[in-house]
Design a protein around this motif. Structure first.
Motif, short mmCIF file in Angstrom:
data_model
loop_
_atom_site.label_atom_id
_atom_site.label_comp_id
_atom_site.label_asym_id
_atom_site.label_seq_id
_atom_site.Cartn_x
_atom_site.Cartn_y
_atom_site.Cartn_z
N ARG A 57 37.43 41.35 44.95
CA ARG A 57 38.01 40.19 44.27
C ARG A 57 39.07 40.62 43.26
N GLN A 60 42.23 41.68 45.16
CA GLN A 60 42.86 40.50 45.76
C GLN A 60 43.59 39.68 44.70
N ALA A 61 42.98 39.50 43.54
CA ALA A 61 43.63 38.75 42.45
C ALA A 61 44.87 39.50 41.97
N ARG A 64 47.62 39.02 44.55
CA ARG A 64 48.17 37.66 44.47
C ARG A 64 49.12 37.52 43.28
N LYS A 67 52.37 39.32 44.03
CA LYS A 67 53.17 38.58 45.02
C LYS A 67 53.82 37.35 44.37
N ALA A 68 53.06 36.66 43.51
CA ALA A 68 53.62 35.49 42.82
C ALA A 68 54.74 35.91 41.88
N GLU A 73 55.56 41.60 50.22
CA GLU A 73 54.23 42.03 50.65
C GLU A 73 53.71 43.10 49.71
#
Length: 74
Positions: A57, A60-61, A64, A67-68, A73
């Motif tokens: 987690r 992944q956070a 993200r 990417k934001a 990628e």
């Protein structure tokens, strides 16, 4: 023969947590290129372990957020 810790796998280093958790982005024989939260490094596959659910987690956070912020990628 199955490749341990193939591309896209979430992993952590077995000997240190200084790198943070990471995601395998490349395989070269017994070495894995890993984008950790603090570094990108090439590490021997036997020095990696599957990431725990909490570590998964976390990476992944982190991915993200990158990417934001930067697009593309990660």
């Amino acid at each position: 023969m199955e490749t341990p810790h193939g591309p896209g796998s979430f992993v952590a280093h077995t000997g240190t947590d200084v790198y943070g958790p990471g995601k395998v982005i490349g395989v070269d024989g017994r070495h894995r290129r890993v984008r950790f939260t603090h570094y990108t490094a090439t590490v021997r596959a036997e020095d990696l372990r599957p990431a725990s659910p909490g570590e998964t987690r976390e990476i992944q956070a982190w991915l993200r957020a990158r990417k934001a912020r930067y697009g593309g990628e990660w």
